[in-house]
Scaffold this motif. Structure first.
Motif, short mmCIF file in Angstrom:
data_model
loop_
_atom_site.label_atom_id
_atom_site.label_comp_id
_atom_site.label_asym_id
_atom_site.label_seq_id
_atom_site.Cartn_x
_atom_site.Cartn_y
_atom_site.Cartn_z
N GLY A 252 0.83 -1.20 0.00
CA GLY A 252 0.00 0.00 0.00
C GLY A 252 0.86 1.24 0.00
O GLY A 252 2.09 1.16 -0.16
N TYR A 253 0.22 2.38 0.14
CA TYR A 253 0.95 3.65 0.15
C TYR A 253 0.67 4.41 1.45
O TYR A 253 -0.49 4.46 1.90
CB TYR A 253 0.49 4.52 -1.03
N ILE A 254 1.73 4.97 2.04
CA ILE A 254 1.55 5.87 3.19
C ILE A 254 2.48 7.08 2.97
O ILE A 254 3.41 7.01 2.17
CB ILE A 254 1.86 5.18 4.55
N PRO A 255 2.25 8.19 3.69
CA PRO A 255 3.13 9.35 3.52
C PRO A 255 4.58 8.98 3.86
O PRO A 255 4.83 8.30 4.87
CB PRO A 255 2.58 10.37 4.51
N THR A 256 5.51 9.46 3.04
CA THR A 256 6.92 9.08 3.20
C THR A 256 7.45 9.43 4.59
O THR A 256 8.21 8.66 5.18
CB THR A 256 7.76 9.79 2.11
N GLU A 257 7.00 10.58 5.12
CA GLU A 257 7.59 11.00 6.40
C GLU A 257 7.22 10.05 7.54
O GLU A 257 7.87 10.06 8.59
CB GLU A 257 7.21 12.46 6.74
N LEU A 258 6.22 9.21 7.33
CA LEU A 258 5.83 8.28 8.40
C LEU A 258 6.60 6.96 8.36
O LEU A 258 6.59 6.19 9.32
CB LEU A 258 4.34 7.96 8.31
N VAL A 259 7.25 6.69 7.21
CA VAL A 259 7.84 5.36 7.03
C VAL A 259 9.02 5.13 7.97
O VAL A 259 9.99 5.89 7.97
CB VAL A 259 8.32 5.18 5.55
N LYS A 260 8.90 4.08 8.80
CA LYS A 260 10.02 3.67 9.67
C LYS A 260 10.12 2.16 9.61
O LYS A 260 9.09 1.48 9.68
CB LYS A 260 9.73 4.07 11.13
N PRO A 261 11.32 1.60 9.49
CA PRO A 261 11.43 0.14 9.43
C PRO A 261 10.76 -0.50 10.64
O PRO A 261 10.85 0.02 11.75
CB PRO A 261 12.95 -0.11 9.46
N ASP A 262 10.06 -1.59 10.39
CA ASP A 262 9.42 -2.38 11.45
C ASP A 262 8.34 -1.64 12.23
O ASP A 262 7.96 -2.06 13.31
CB ASP A 262 10.47 -2.93 12.43
N MET A 263 7.89 -0.50 11.71
CA MET A 263 6.84 0.23 12.44
C MET A 263 5.54 -0.58 12.45
O MET A 263 5.30 -1.43 11.60
CB MET A 263 6.59 1.61 11.80
N THR A 264 4.72 -0.28 13.43
CA THR A 264 3.44 -0.97 13.53
C THR A 264 2.35 -0.08 12.94
O THR A 264 2.32 1.13 13.18
CB THR A 264 3.13 -1.27 15.00
N LEU A 265 1.48 -0.69 12.17
CA LEU A 265 0.34 0.03 11.60
C LEU A 265 -0.90 -0.83 11.83
O LEU A 265 -0.81 -1.93 12.39
CB LEU A 265 0.50 0.24 10.09
N GLU A 266 -2.03 -0.32 11.37
CA GLU A 266 -3.23 -1.13 11.41
C GLU A 266 -3.91 -1.07 10.04
O GLU A 266 -3.89 -0.02 9.39
CB GLU A 266 -4.21 -0.60 12.45
N ILE A 267 -4.48 -2.19 9.65
CA ILE A 267 -5.24 -2.23 8.39
C ILE A 267 -6.66 -2.67 8.73
O ILE A 267 -6.85 -3.66 9.45
CB ILE A 267 -4.61 -3.21 7.39
N GLU A 268 -7.63 -1.91 8.23
CA GLU A 268 -9.02 -2.21 8.56
C GLU A 268 -9.57 -3.23 7.55
O GLU A 268 -9.80 -2.90 6.39
CB GLU A 268 -9.85 -0.92 8.53
N ILE A 269 -9.76 -4.45 8.03
CA ILE A 269 -10.29 -5.51 7.16
C ILE A 269 -11.71 -5.82 7.62
O ILE A 269 -11.92 -6.20 8.76
CB ILE A 269 -9.41 -6.78 7.23
N LEU A 270 -12.66 -5.64 6.73
CA LEU A 270 -14.08 -5.87 7.04
C LEU A 270 -14.48 -5.24 8.37
O LEU A 270 -15.12 -5.86 9.21
CB LEU A 270 -14.39 -7.38 7.06
N GLY A 271 -14.07 -4.01 8.56
CA GLY A 271 -14.49 -3.25 9.73
C GLY A 271 -13.67 -3.52 10.98
O GLY A 271 -13.91 -2.91 12.02
N GLU A 272 -12.68 -4.40 10.91
CA GLU A 272 -11.86 -4.70 12.08
C GLU A 272 -10.44 -4.23 11.84
O GLU A 272 -9.86 -4.55 10.79
CB GLU A 272 -11.85 -6.21 12.29
#
Ligand SMILES: Cc1cc2nc3c(=O)[nH]c(=O)nc-3n(C[C@H](O)[C@H](O)[C@H](O)COP(=O)(O)OP(=O)(O)OC[C@H]3O[C@@H](n4cnc5c(N)ncnc54)[C@H](O)[C@@H]3O)c2cc1C
Length: 809
Positions: free
Chosen positions: A768-788
Motif C-alpha cells: 500500500g501507500y503511506i506518507p513518506t515521512e511516516l515510514v520507519k522500518p518495522d513500524m506498527t500500523l493497522e489495516i481495517e479488514i471488514l471493519g476490524e
C-alpha cells in the motif's frame, strides 16, 4: 448557426452540458453543443434525479464526490436552481455478507474523506421510518446524498456554459462526421456544416449511432428502467412534521430497490433480475421525449420484498410508473476519453448515473482535452478499457448481467458468467479437464487455480479465505520447491520494428533499452511524471524489439503510442494479441526441465537472468525470456498458438519426475507478493510517481530524454510524498483485498493496493501507500479488514529470497 468552433459537443443531455460547461471553465470558449431535439431529450428528462458518492472504484467515487459538490457552484454561476434536496442515504443489509460489504464500503471510504458510518437498524429508522426491523442486520449511513431536478440541473450547466462563451444549437441533428487529412472534422448537420478541431460524443441513447459515424462500435446498451411514484402517504407527512426533515434515500439490497421521498409520497425504483434491453441494435432517431410501456409484472418479485420490508408502502396508491431507457457499459461505469485509432474524437458516453457522475466526467474530459491529461486516475471509466472483443452482443450479455447485479455484492473471488468463455487458448479444454477454475481477464479465459478434480472445480464465493486456499498453497509449494507451469497468455505483447524503433521506444521509457539478447524492465510516464505503463522489453535484433505489458491496458497503451509515434513510417508497432501465447515454468528445477526440451545451452552461465533468446523448445520455434513474475528461477516461453499444446504436453512429460504441477493466476499473484513485486493498476497507476512506487532502479535520469523526465527529476529532488510499503498483517481468516485504509496512531494515513496470503512464507501480506515521512522500518500500523482494525508490521525486505538469489541462480 456558427460554421466553425474549436469543439463540437454532440448531445444536450446532462453529460453534454457538463462537458460544455467544463470546457468553458478551462478557458475554451469557442465551443458549441449540437442537440437534435431539446436539451434533456434523451434519458435525462425522466431520470429520478438521485445522487450519491459511493462507487466500487475509489477513483470514480472521488469524481462522484466532485459532482455532488459542484451543484452549489452551478446554481451560483447560472442563477438557475438545480432543485437540490440533500438528504442522508442509508443502505440496508439483510444478510451477514451484505453487512460485511457495508463495513468494507465504510472502510474504503475513509481515505477518500467520506463521512459514511455503520448504524443500527433502529438508528436507520431516524432517516427512513418504514423499516420492518426484523429483516435487517444494520445499515450504512451516508450524509452526502440527495436528489435534484434533472432538467433544472441540465439547464444550469447549459446556462453556465453560455455565460462562459459557449453556443448551443437545438433542433439540429448531426447526420455524419468527416475527418479531414489534417485531423480536424467536418460536422454535417441538417442545418449546415460546422468545421471543428475536436468532436465529443455525448450522444447518450444514440452514442452507438454517433460512434458508428466514425466506424467505432462503442460497448454501450440502453436498458429499460422502471420507478414508481406513490400517492401521498400520511406517514410521510407525519414524519416530515415530527422529524423536521425529509425522508432519506434508501437502498435495499434484498429488494434490489432504491427509495426516496417525492412530494408527500415516495419514489421506488427497481433493478430487477429480468431486465430488458431497449433497442439492442439501433436507437431510432424518431424517439423523442417519450416513455416506454411499464411492465409491473417484471418488477413484481422485487416489489413484493420491498413491501414486506417496508409495510407502510404496501397500501400506498401508485400515482404513476415511469419506464425509461438509459445506457450502460458492460461494467456499469462510463466510457470517457479519446477513442483509440481516431484523431480528436472523444467519448463521454455510457454514463448510467448522470447526476452522480456527470460533473466528474465533464471535469476529467475537459482536463484531458485542454491539458492532454485527465488530471485524475480515471482508468475505471476510460473508454480504452475495452477492446474490439467487446462486441455489440457481448455488451448486451454483460450489460444485462450488470443491471441484474446492480445491488448485488461482488465477492473478491467471484467470477461473473455472462458471455463466457469468450477468448480461449488451445489449452482451455485441457485445463478444464485437469480441474482448472477459470477466470475472465478482460475477455480472456485464464486458469485461476487447479482443483484436485473437475467436480471440485468451483469457487465458494466469500470475503474470507475459501475453498481454493489449500490448493493454491500446494501450487506455491511446487513452484518454490520443484517446478510449476502456468499459462501466461493474458499479457499484451507487441513487436516494434523499423529504423526509428529504438529512438521512439527510448523516448517513451524511463529505463535504458536492453542490448540485443537482453531484457529490461521499463516503466513509462506521462508528462506529469506519473506511471502510465510498466513493460518488459527485449531487444531481439537491430531495429526489432519485443515488449510485454498489461493485457487490460493494450488499447490504453496503443492510444498513447499512436499519439507519440513519428509520422514518417520509421516505426511500426504491432500488438500481437493471440498470435503469441505462452507458458511459464518456474522453480528451482525449471532449468533442468528446459534443458531436457532443447539442445541449446541453457546453463546459468550461457543463459543468464534477464536474457532473451529465440530458440527451439520441444521442436517448436519459441521466444524465451529468462524471467518470471514468481521471483524464482524461471522462464517464459512464447510460441504461436498452434504449437502451445505440443509445448505444454512436452513440458508435462519432461517434468513428471521433477514434480511438475500446474499453477494458476492466484498462485502467481501470491508468489509475486512474497517478493514484493507490484502489479499494474494496483501498485502502479497514474496517481503515483516512479519514486513513490519504488521503481527508482528503473529510472535513469542521467542517460537519455524521455516523456515525463522533468517531472521525475522534480519528484526525486523534492522527495516522494508517499511511499509504497510492504506489510505483514496479523490476519485470521480474511486477508486484505485492496483499498482498505491504513491507520497509524489512530488516524487513516494511507491505503492498501493489494495483498493476500503468502502461502510459502505462511504470512498474510499487503502492499500500500503511506506518507513518506511516516515510514520507519518495522513500524506498527493497522489495516481495517471488514471493519476490524488488524495489526500490521511494515517490512523493508520481502519475506521470500530478499537477496534475489533465486531469480539469478
Ligand atoms: C427511469 C430512469 C431513472 C433514472 N434515475 C437516475 C437517478 O436517479 N440518478 C442518476 O444519476 N441518473 C438516473 N438515470 C440515468 C440518467 O438519466 C442518465 O445517466 C443521464 O441522463 C445520461 O445523460 P446523457 O447526457 O449521457 O444522455 P442523454 O440524456 O440520452 O442525452 C443525449 C442527448 O444527445 C442527443 N443526440 C444524440 N445524437 C445526436 C445527434 N446525432 N445530433 C444531435 N444530438 C444528438 C439526444 O437528443 C440527447 O438529448 C435514470 C434514467 C432513467 C431512464
Amino acid at each position: 448557426m456558427k460554421t466553425t468552433a474549436r469543439v463540437v459537443v454532440i448531445g444536450g443531455g446532462v453529460v453534454g452540458c457538463s462537458v460544455l460547461y467544463h470546457l468553458t471553465k478551462k478557458g475554451w470558449s469557442d465551443v458549441m453543443l449540437i442537440e437534435r431535439d431539446q436539451l434533456t431529450s434523451g434519458s435525462t428528462w425522466h431520470a429520478a434525479g438521485g445522487f450519491h458518492t459511493l462507487n466500487g472504484d475509489p477513483n470514480v467515487a472521488m469524481l462522484q464526490s466532485y459532482t455532488v459538490s459542484l451543484y452549489e457552484e452551478l446554481e451560483r454561476i447560472s442563477g438557475q436552481s438545480c432543485g437540490m434536496h440533500k438528504s442522508p442515504g442509508i443502505m440496508l443489509a439483510d444478510t451477514p455478507e451484505r453487512m460485511e460489504f457495508l463495513k468494507m464500503t465504510v472502510a474504503r471510504g475513509r481515505y477518500l474523506g467520506m463521512q459514511t458510518e455503520i448504524v443500527s437498524v433502529k438508528e436507520a429508522k431516524n432517516y427512513f421510518p418504514f423499516i420492518e426491523e426484523k429483516y435487517f442486520l444494520g445499515a450504512l449511513l451516508d450524509p452526502n446524498e440527495g436528489h435534484l431536478d434533472p432538467s433544472g440541473t441540465t439547464y444550469a450547466y447549459a446556462k453556465a456554459a453560455r455565460l462562459g462563451g459557449a453556443t448551443i444549437e437545438v433542433q439540429t441533428k448531426v447526420e455524419s462526421l468527416e475527418q479531414k487529412p489534417d485531423g480536424t472534422w467536418r460536422v454535417i448537420t441538417n442545418k449546415g456544416v460546422v468545421e471543428c478541431e475536436h468532436v465529443v460524443n455525448c450522444g447518450g441513447l444514440w452514442a452507438r449511432e454517433v460512434g458508428r459515424m466514425v466506424g467505432v462500435e462503442l460497448p454501450v446498451l440502453a436498458m429499460e428502467h422502471m420507478y414508481l411514484v406513490t400517492d401521498d402517504i400520511p406517514e410521510v407527512v407525519e414524519f416530515n412534521k415530527s422529524a423536521g426533515k425529509e425522508i432519506g434515500h434508501v437502498i435495499d439490497f434484498g429488494a434490489e430497490s432504491y427509495l426516496r421521498q417525492e412530494g408527500k409520497g415516495m419514489v421506488l425504483g427497481v433493478y430487477e433480475q429480468a431486465g430488458v434491453p431497449w433497442s439492442p441494435k439501433t436507437t431510432p432517431w424518431s424517439f423523442g421525449q417519450e416513455l416506454l410501456q411499464p411492465d409491473l409484472d417484471r418488477i413484481a418479485p422485487s416489489l413484493e420484498i420491498a413491501f414486506k420490508h417496508f409495510p407502510t408502502l404496501e397500501n400506498a396508491g401508485i400515482k404513476r410508473v415511469i419506464n425509461g431507457p438509459f445506457t450502460f457499459a458492460p461494467d456499469g461505469n462510463p466510457l470517457v476519453g479519446p477513442v483509440q485509432g481516431r484523431t480528436n474524437f472523444w467519448s463521454a458516453c455510457g454514463v448510467m448515473a448522470g447526476f452522480s457522475q456527470g460533473g466528474g466526467v465533464g471535469l476529467a474530459l475537459s482536463n484531458w482535452m485542454v491539458d492532454g491529461d485527465p488530471g485524475f486516475d480515471i482508468w475505471g471509466m476510460d473508454v480504452a478499457r475495452y477492446g474490439d472483443w467487446a462486441t455489440r452482443t457481448y455488451t448486451n450479455a454483460k450489460v444485462r448481467e450488470n443491471y441484474s447485479r446492480r445491488f448485488r455484492i461482488r465477492f473478491p473471488n467471484e467470477e461473473l458468467p455472462a458471455a463466457r468463455p469468450l477468448q480461449t487458448t488451445p489449452l482451455y479444454d485441457t485445463f478444464i479437464e485437469q480441474g482448472a477454475v477459470m477466470g475472465d481477464s478482460w475477455g480472456m479465459e485464464t486458469p485461476l487455480w487447479f482443483a484436485p478434480s473437475k467436480a471440485e472445480a468451483h469457487d465458494v464465493v466469500s470475503f474470507h479465505r475459501s475453498n481454493d486456499f489449500p490448493h493454491i498453497k500446494a501450487e506455491c509449494k511446487a513452484v518454490r520447491e520443484a517446478v510449476g507451469v502456468t499459462e501466461v497468455a493474458n499479457f499484451a505483447k507487441y513487436e516494434i520494428t523499423g529504423a526509428g524503433a529504438e529512438k521512439f521506444l527510448q523516448g517513451m521509457m524511463t529505463n535504458t533499452l536492453p542490448k540485443v539478447g537482453r531484457l529490461q524492465l521499463c516503466p513509462m510516464l506521462n508528462q506529469r511524471g506519473k506511471l502510465i505503463g510498466d513493460f518488459t522489453i527485449a531487444k531481439a535484433a537491430d531495429e526489432r524489439f519485443m515488449m510485454w505489458g498489461s493485457s487490460q491496458a493494450q488499447v490504453y497503451h496503443m492510444r498513447w503510442f499512436e499519439q507519440h509515434m513519428p509520422k514518417d513510417g520509421s516505426v511500426k508497432i504491432t500488438p500481437l494479441g493471440m498470435k503469441l501465447i505462452g507458458l511459464s515454468i518456474a522453480g528451482p528445477k525449471s532449468r533442468e526441465l528446459l534443458q531436457r526440451l532443447t539442445d541449446d545451452d541453457v546453463s546459468g552461465e550461457a543463459f543468464k537472468f534477464m536474457d532473451y533468446r529465440e530458440m527451439e523448445v520441444a521442436t517448436v520455434q519459441a521466444k524465451v525470456n529468462r524471467v518470471t513474475y514468481t521471483g524464482d528461477l524461471g522462464y517464459e516461453i512464447w510460441v504461436a498458438p498452434e504449437y502451445q499444446r505440443r509445448l505444454f504436453e512436452s513440458i508435462m512429460q519432461a517434468g513428471k519426475d521433477l514434480g511438475i504441477k500446474n499453477f494458476g493466476m492466484r498462485a502467481l499473484l501470491c508468489l509475486r507478493l512474497e517478493k514484493n513485486f507490484g502489479t499494474w493498476f494496483r501498485e502502479f497507476r497514474p496517481i503515483y510517481g516512479p519514486f513513490e512506487a519504488g521503481l527508482e532502479r528503473f529510472v535513469k535520469l542521467d542517460k537519455h530524454e524521455f516523456i515525463g523526465k522533468a517531472a521525475a527529476i522534480k519528484e526525486k529532488q523534492d522527495g516522494p510524498k508517499k511511499t509504497r510499503v510492504f506489510m505483514v498483517v496479523d490476519a485470521t481468516d480474511c486477508d486484505v483485498m485492496g483499498d482498505e485504509p491504513i491507520w497509524v496512531d489512530g488516524k487513516v494515513v494511507g491505503w492498501v493496493t493489494s495483498g493476500g496470503f503468502g502461502h510459502y512464507v505462511n504470512q498474510s501480506l499487503a502492499q500500500g501507500y503511506i506518507p513518506t515521512e511516516l515510514v520507519k522500518p518495522d513500524m506498527t500500523l493497522e489495516i481495517e479488514i471488514l471493519g476490524e482494525r488488524r495489526t500490521a508490521r511494515l517490512q523493508m525486505d520481502p519475506p521470500f529470497d530478499p537477496e534475489a538469489k533465486r531469480m539469478r541462480m
